[in-house]
Design a protein around this motif. Structure first.
Motif, short mmCIF file in Angstrom:
data_model
loop_
_atom_site.label_atom_id
_atom_site.label_comp_id
_atom_site.label_asym_id
_atom_site.label_seq_id
_atom_site.Cartn_x
_atom_site.Cartn_y
_atom_site.Cartn_z
N LEU A 1 0.71 -1.17 -0.07
CA LEU A 1 -0.07 -0.02 -0.06
C LEU A 1 0.85 1.32 0.00
O LEU A 1 0.64 2.45 -0.68
N ASN A 2 2.03 1.22 0.77
CA ASN A 2 2.96 2.22 0.75
C ASN A 2 3.68 2.39 -0.56
O ASN A 2 3.90 3.49 -1.16
N LEU A 3 4.16 1.22 -1.28
CA LEU A 3 4.92 1.13 -2.27
C LEU A 3 4.12 1.85 -3.39
O LEU A 3 4.82 2.42 -4.46
N PHE A 4 2.88 1.52 -3.89
CA PHE A 4 2.19 1.81 -4.71
C PHE A 4 1.23 3.23 -4.49
O PHE A 4 0.30 3.57 -5.33
N VAL B 1 -1.38 4.59 0.26
CA VAL B 1 -1.32 4.98 1.75
C VAL B 1 -0.02 5.61 1.80
O VAL B 1 0.90 5.31 1.44
N ASP B 2 -0.22 6.78 2.50
CA ASP B 2 1.11 7.54 2.78
C ASP B 2 1.25 7.22 4.41
O ASP B 2 0.58 7.74 5.34
N PRO B 3 2.18 6.19 4.98
CA PRO B 3 2.20 5.92 6.33
C PRO B 3 2.64 7.14 7.17
O PRO B 3 2.41 7.08 8.47
N MET C 1 7.03 0.36 6.12
CA MET C 1 7.99 0.12 5.13
C MET C 1 8.22 0.56 3.72
O MET C 1 7.22 0.45 2.89
N ASP C 2 8.98 1.23 3.51
CA ASP C 2 9.27 1.92 1.99
C ASP C 2 10.62 1.27 1.54
O ASP C 2 11.47 1.78 1.57
#
Length: 422
Positions: free
Chosen positions: A57-60, A63-65, A321-322
């Motif tokens: 969700l972060n990778l694409f 969502v911005d964690p 995790m990015d």
């Protein structure tokens, strides 16, 4: 400079819904009886998937964690409740009889961080002399000192190193990314190791008898007291978990600021951290309840409810995790990986010498690198009743973290011929 694209989802209610759907999908597919599913989850345990899939969700950019508060909510509300429920369900006397190997592996992990930093810095001075040769507030060794703080104690210890060594904001930001990514990669490896603990124990010729005995005893107790939970049971379980969490917050809100104002000498040990007191109070409450009739709620599902809270926390950790950060400041990540390799090699060497099982390796490591937010997660991956071991070691990490991180920083400072003041 090109503006960053806004994430697809910014509403935390939607984010939590997505995380819940991912968790549900993992547990549903892991329960399927077809051969493909069984083979897949034999290699990749459900907990690892619950950790990895949210990172997509972060990778694409779904969502911005950094904007989401889901991790804060899970770590401040659900984690203390989980610690209360899992600890009160545990057989603490039997847990303490696990012996000294847990502490030995914890301090081995600490030493691995202390010597790993200087070793990594020395190797980096050969590989990347231009970067390591930077002086002033943005010197590499200063940024590494902050990582030593969080890899032994936690966020409070990291903040102490930031202030003490006068770390520049630019290098500090870069090393925060290194800390998160390298630590998360190692956590993924540990979760994978849980699924293959028997094989690893065999390779190390480790004696896992004490851990197996404790796990079997916990399972027997749960079976003996098992019953179909009524609504009353579940409400009491939630009341205990969240009620003790509320009490823990009250104590944390008092103790942290009071120590900071009246006992500044203890701030060097991170004891002015509200999070420290939150975790400690929740653990003490759980320990006290484990000697009362509340422990019998294990049969009504108290450990399962605690485990649900832990899995939600795992998903929110994974969300942070990015992976793409590896391609920024690549040299720093290489230094971080070398550092982590020293930590791991030392752990494996000592585990082989004392015949420590995988459980002690994993929990001893994460009680350093991750602290109270990660150690009980890894411990409960072996069995929910083992979570208190992770909590207790993480508390030790808070106490020794600042001193050990300062030692690491001083060694690296001496290597570079620098001074504390930039």
């Amino acid at each position: 400079m090109e503006a960053e694209t806004a994430p697809l989802v910014s509403n935390d209610a939607v984010v939590m819904g997505l995380l819940a759907l991912l968790l549900g999908a993992v547990f549903w597919t892991s329960s399927l009886q077809n051969k493909a599913a069984k083979t897949f989850y034999r290699i990749f345990p459900p907990l690892l998937l619950c950790y990895f899939l949210p990172s997509l969700l972060n990778l694409f950019n779904i969502v911005d964690p950094e904007e989401s508060q889901t991790y804060f909510v899970a770590s401040r509300y659900l984690l203390p409740a989980a610690l209360v429920l899992l600890t009160m369900s545990a057989d603490l006397p039997a847990t303490l009889r696990l012996g000294p190997k847990a502490l030995i592996m914890f301090f081995t992990g600490t030493i691995g961080v202390v010597i790993g930093g200087p070793v990594a810095l020395f190797i980096a001075s050969i590989l990347f002399p231009d970067i390591v040769g930077v002086t002033g507030p943005d010197a590499v060794w200063r940024g590494m000192a902050t990582v030593a703080g969080t890899w032994i104690g936690g966020g409070a210890n990291q903040a102490a190193m930031y202030e003490f060594f006068g770390v520049g904001s630019e290098v500090y930001s870069a090393w925060i990314a290194v800390d998160i990514i390298v630590a998360n990669i190692w956590m993924a490896v540990l979760l994978l190791g849980v699924a293959n603990a028997r094989q690893i124990d065999g390779f190390l010729k480790a004696d896992a008898g004490a851990v197996d005995e404790l796990r079997a005893k916990a399972e027997k107790f749960e079976q003996e007291h098992a019953r179909v939970p009524e609504l009353k049971d579940l409400m009491i379980i939630v009341a205990i978990g969240l009620g003790m969490t509320g009490l823990a917050h009250v104590i944390a809100d008092i103790m942290g600021p009071w120590i900071g104002a009246n006992m500044p000498g203890l701030t060097d040990f991170g004891l002015d951290s509200g999070f420290f007191w939150l975790m400690l109070t929740a653990t003490v409450a759980g320990v006290a309840l484990s000697f009362t009739g509340a422990r019998q709620l294990t049969g009504a599902g108290s450990m399962k409810v605690g485990s649900v809270f832990i899995y939600v926390l795992v998903a929110t950790i994974g969300l942070r995790m990015d992976i793409t950060a590896i391609f920024r400041n690549t040299e720093f990540f290489i230094i971080g990986l070398i550092w982590m390799a020293v930590h791991v090699i030392l752990l494996l060497a000592v585990a082989w010498l004392i015949k420590a099982p995988t459980f002690f390796i994993a929990v001893g490591s994460k009680a350093n690198i991750g602290g109270a937010a990660s150690a009980p997660v890894v411990a409960s991956a072996f069995h929910p009743s083992l979570a208190p071991v992770g909590v207790m070691l993480a508390v030790v990490g808070y106490i020794v973290g600042t001193g050990a991180a300062m030692l690491t920083g001083y060694i690296m400072m001496a290597m570079m011929g620098a001074t504390v003041t930039p």
